[in-house]
Design a protein around this motif. Structure first.
Motif, short mmCIF file in Angstrom:
data_model
loop_
_atom_site.label_atom_id
_atom_site.label_comp_id
_atom_site.label_asym_id
_atom_site.label_seq_id
_atom_site.Cartn_x
_atom_site.Cartn_y
_atom_site.Cartn_z
N ASN A 292 1.83 -35.69 -44.99
CA ASN A 292 0.52 -35.29 -44.50
C ASN A 292 0.65 -34.93 -43.03
OD1 ASN A 292 -1.16 -36.15 -46.96
ND2 ASN A 292 0.12 -37.91 -46.52
N TYR B 259 -3.49 -29.99 -50.52
CA TYR B 259 -4.71 -29.36 -50.00
C TYR B 259 -4.54 -29.08 -48.52
CZ TYR B 259 -6.47 -30.95 -54.41
OH TYR B 259 -6.63 -31.14 -55.75
N VAL B 260 -5.06 -27.95 -48.09
CA VAL B 260 -5.10 -27.62 -46.67
C VAL B 260 -6.57 -27.57 -46.28
CG1 VAL B 260 -4.54 -25.95 -44.88
CG2 VAL B 260 -2.97 -26.30 -46.81
N LYS C 238 -8.90 -26.67 -43.31
CA LYS C 238 -8.97 -26.00 -42.01
C LYS C 238 -10.30 -26.38 -41.36
CE LYS C 238 -5.97 -22.14 -43.09
NZ LYS C 238 -4.96 -22.34 -42.10
N ASP D 151 -5.44 -27.58 -38.73
CA ASP D 151 -5.07 -27.50 -40.14
C ASP D 151 -4.56 -28.87 -40.57
OD1 ASP D 151 -5.67 -24.84 -39.99
OD2 ASP D 151 -3.61 -24.16 -39.89
N TYR E 160 -3.05 -30.95 -43.54
CA TYR E 160 -2.33 -30.83 -44.81
C TYR E 160 -2.30 -32.20 -45.47
CZ TYR E 160 -0.63 -26.22 -43.49
OH TYR E 160 -0.56 -24.90 -43.15
#
Length: 127
Positions: A5, A87-88, A90, A99, A101
């Motif tokens: 992450n 999943y990203v 933003k 961002d 992650y």
């Protein structure tokens, strides 16, 4: 969280997302780094209660449907994108894009934590 992450542009591996409430009822998400030799200040995302509730729905909806979701309000702009390994998220906060992650093994814990903090800050209804 585990070692998969990350937060950019800070280029930091994350160890924890800490959910809390401030005195105004806003939800705070404190993003804690695994390493920080450069002493970069921690990133704390502040969400109004309505925005946190909407994010909770959109995050769960994105996970269930495996579809991109957007959250655009007066104070925040976010998108949740499903990618091969997770999943990203933003986040545009004060004109700076971050961002986040998150891998698939932690996404349900993040959803549950966000739903719990939204429930805690919700007004108590009478019986």
């Amino acid at each position: 969280l585990d070692e998969r992450n990350y937060l950019f542009p800070e280029a930091r591996c994350l160890t924890q997302l800490k959910f809390s409430l401030d005195d105004n009822g806003d939800v705070l998400i404190d993003i804690i780094y695994a390493h920080n030799a450069s002493k970069t200040p921690p990133y704390i995302l502040r969400l109004r209660s309505e925005d946190a509730r909407d994010l909770c729905f959109r995050l769960v909806d994105s996970v269930y449907r495996a579809q991109t979701q957007h959250l655009i309000t007066d104070t925040i702009r976010m998108s949740i994108t499903v990618v091969a390994n997770g999943y990203v998220i933003k986040i545009e906060d004060y004109g700076i894009q971050h961002d986040l992650y998150l891998n698939t093994s932690v996404i349900w814990r993040v959803c549950n934590a966000l739903c719990r903090i939204v429930d805690i800050q919700s007004p108590v209804q009478s019986n």
